[in-house]
Design an enzyme around this catalytic site. Structure first.
Site, PDB file in Angstrom:
ATOM      1  N   ASP A 257       2.821  -7.832   5.066  1.00  0.00           N
ATOM      2  CA  ASP A 257       3.584  -7.684   3.827  1.00  0.00           C
ATOM      3  C   ASP A 257       3.794  -9.106   3.308  1.00  0.00           C
ATOM      4  OD1 ASP A 257       5.202  -6.518   1.792  1.00  0.00           O
ATOM      5  OD2 ASP A 257       6.999  -7.054   2.907  1.00  0.00           O
ATOM      6  N   SER A 258       4.320  -9.200   2.097  1.00  0.00           N
ATOM      7  CA  SER A 258       4.630 -10.528   1.570  1.00  0.00           C
ATOM      8  C   SER A 258       5.815 -11.142   2.315  1.00  0.00           C
ATOM      9  CB  SER A 258       4.975 -10.416   0.089  1.00  0.00           C
ATOM     10  OG  SER A 258       6.060  -9.522  -0.069  1.00  0.00           O
TER      11      SER A 258
ATOM     12  N   CYS B 288       2.730  -3.066   2.291  1.00  0.00           N
ATOM     13  CA  CYS B 288       3.232  -3.641   1.051  1.00  0.00           C
ATOM     14  C   CYS B 288       2.669  -2.778  -0.076  1.00  0.00           C
ATOM     15  CB  CYS B 288       2.716  -5.078   0.937  1.00  0.00           C
ATOM     16  SG  CYS B 288       2.987  -5.842  -0.666  1.00  0.00           S
TER      17      CYS B 288
ATOM     18  N   GLU C 127      15.222 -10.487   0.578  1.00  0.00           N
ATOM     19  CA  GLU C 127      14.771 -11.632   1.385  1.00  0.00           C
ATOM     20  C   GLU C 127      15.949 -12.549   1.700  1.00  0.00           C
ATOM     21  OE1 GLU C 127      11.626 -12.617   2.667  1.00  0.00           O
ATOM     22  OE2 GLU C 127      10.876 -10.627   2.149  1.00  0.00           O
TER      23      GLU C 127
ATOM     24  N   CYS D 254       8.460   0.174  -2.767  1.00  0.00           N
ATOM     25  CA  CYS D 254       8.298  -1.202  -2.294  1.00  0.00           C
ATOM     26  C   CYS D 254       8.869  -1.171  -0.885  1.00  0.00           C
ATOM     27  CB  CYS D 254       9.090  -2.160  -3.183  1.00  0.00           C
ATOM     28  SG  CYS D 254       9.216  -3.834  -2.513  1.00  0.00           S
TER      29      CYS D 254
ATOM     30  N   HIS E  24      10.248  -3.223   0.845  1.00  0.00           N
ATOM     31  CA  HIS E  24      11.541  -3.907   1.008  1.00  0.00           C
ATOM     32  C   HIS E  24      12.722  -2.961   0.731  1.00  0.00           C
ATOM     33  CE1 HIS E  24       9.273  -7.687   0.802  1.00  0.00           C
ATOM     34  NE2 HIS E  24      10.386  -8.372   1.031  1.00  0.00           N
TER      35      HIS E  24
HETATM   36  N1  DGL Z   1       7.245  -5.367   0.011  1.00  0.00           N
HETATM   37  C1  DGL Z   1       6.310  -5.485  -1.018  1.00  0.00           C
HETATM   38  C2  DGL Z   1       6.004  -4.220  -1.732  1.00  0.00           C
HETATM   39  O1  DGL Z   1       6.026  -3.226  -1.134  1.00  0.00           O
HETATM   40  C3  DGL Z   1       6.174  -6.738  -1.759  1.00  0.00           C
HETATM   41  C4  DGL Z   1       7.250  -7.174  -2.611  1.00  0.00           C
HETATM   42  C5  DGL Z   1       6.915  -8.501  -3.254  1.00  0.00           C
HETATM   43  O2  DGL Z   1       6.436  -9.395  -2.563  1.00  0.00           O
HETATM   44  O3  DGL Z   1       7.138  -8.633  -4.460  1.00  0.00           O
HETATM   45  O4  DGL Z   1       5.706  -4.170  -2.879  1.00  0.00           O
END
Ligand code: DGL
Length: 264
Positions: free
Chosen positions: A3-4, A66, A145, A177, A179
Site C-alpha cells: 500500500d502507499s 491499496c 497517517e 480506500c 486506510h
Molecule cells: N490506501 C490507499 C487506497 O486504498 C492509498 C491512499 C493514498 O495513498 O492516497 O487508496
C-alpha cells in the site's frame, strides 16, 4: 502486499486471521504516500517499483492492498509480473452488492480511485440496477497517517465529506480506500445505524485463499505464518497504528529502497 502507507494493514489483518499459515511481507510506500492525488502513470510506475521489491522477497502472489493502485495499476501488473496479482476493488464491490437492500450505494475513496470509476464499473457489472454515488475524500489519508483516528478534527472532515451521501439516502457505504477502516468508528458515528459500512478486507482475504488453493500455492497448514513489515521511508507512527488499532504483531519495521524500472 503493498500500500502507499499503513492502510493496507487493514487487509493484512484480515489475511492473518483467515490464513495464519501464510507468510506476509508488507511494504508501505511511506516515501511517496499519498498515491491518491497522483496521475495514473505515476501510480502505475510506483506500483511496478514496489512489486519489484516484493518479487525480490520471493513473493508467490502479490496483493495490491491499496484501492488507488488497484484501480489504476492492477491490469498492467497482471500483464507484466510473473506471479498472480490480486487487487481490492472487486472484493469491495462484492461486499457492497451483498449488503445493499435499497440498491443505493455510496463509495468514498481517494481522488484517483473515484475519478477512475473503477468501483462504479465493478458494482454495476455485478448488478446493473445499483445506483452508485461517489465522493472523493482526499484529506482522510493524511489524517490517518498522522494517527488521528479518534479526533474531533477527523470527525469534522468526515462530516463535511459524507453529508451529501447521507442526504442522498444511500443504505451502504463502501470504504473504498484501505486506510478508511481505521476511521470506521468515526464514520459510523456520523452516518448512523441505517447505513452499512463495507470494505474490501474480508472478501480480499477470501479471494487470496481461493487463488492459493486453485494454483496449489497454499502454505502447509502446520506452517506458522509471520507478518513482516517494511517501509520505504522511516515512519514513526507505523508500528503504533499497526499494533494499537489493528492488534497486529509486527516485529521490527524494515527499510527498503525503491529501485526504478520494471521488474522481471
Ligand atoms: N490506501 C490507499 C487506497 O486504498 C492509498 C491512499 C493514498 O495513498 O492516497 O487508496
Amino acid at each position: 502486499m503493498f500500500d502507499s502507507g499503513i492502510g493496507g494493514l487493514t487487509v493484512a489483518a484480515a489475511l492473518r486471521q483467515l490464513l495464519p499459515a501464510e507468510d506476509i511481507f508488507y511494504i508501505g510506500d511511506t516515501a511517496r504516500v499519498p498515491y491518491g492525488g497522483k496521475s495514473a502513470a505515476t501510480i502505475e510506475r510506483y506500483s511496478m517499483e514496489i512489486s519489484g521489491l516484493l518479487l525480490a522477497e520471493e513473493a508467490k502472489l502479490i496483493v495490491v492492498a491499496c484501492n488507488t493502485a488497484s484501480a489504476l495499476a492492477v491490469p498492467r501488473l497482471q500483464e507484466t509480473l510473473r506471479v498472480p496479482v490480486l487487487g481490492v476493488i472487486l472484493p469491495g464491490a462484492r461486499a457492497a452488492v451483498k449488503a445493499t437492500r435499497s440498491r443505493r450505494v455510496g463509495v468514498i475513496g481517494t481522488r484517483a480511485t473515484i475519478y477512475s470509476r473503477a468501483y462504479e464499473r465493478a458494482i454495476q457489472d455485478l448488478d446493473p440496477e445499483i445506483q452508485v454515488l461517489s465522493q472523493e475524500c482526499p484529506l482522510l489519508v493524511p489524517l490517518i497517517e498522522e494517527g488521528w483516528l479518534d479526533d474531533p478534527v477527523s470527525d469534522q472532515v468526515i462530516g463535511r465529506y459524507l453529508d451529501q451521501l447521507v442526504k442522498d439516502q444511500i443504505d451502504t457505504l463502501v470504504l473504498g480506500c484501505t486506510h478508511y477502516p481505521l476511521l470506521r468508528q468515526s464514520i459510523k458515528r456520523f452516518v448512523g445505524p441505517q447505513i452499512t459500512l463495507v470494505d474490501s478486507a474480508d472478501n480480499c482475504a477470501l479471494a487470496v485463499k481461493d487463488l492459493l488453493r486453485k494454483q496449489k500455492l497454499a502454505a502447509p497448514k502446520t506452517n506458522l505464518g509471520r507478518l513482516r513489515v517494511a517501509v520505504t521511508d522511516a515512519s514513526t507512527g507505523f508500528l503504533h497504528v499497526a499494533e494499537k488499532a489493528l492488534g497486529l504483531q509486527v516485529g521490527d519495521v524494515q527499510l527498503r529502497t525503491v529501485q526504478s524500472g520494471t521488474p522481471n
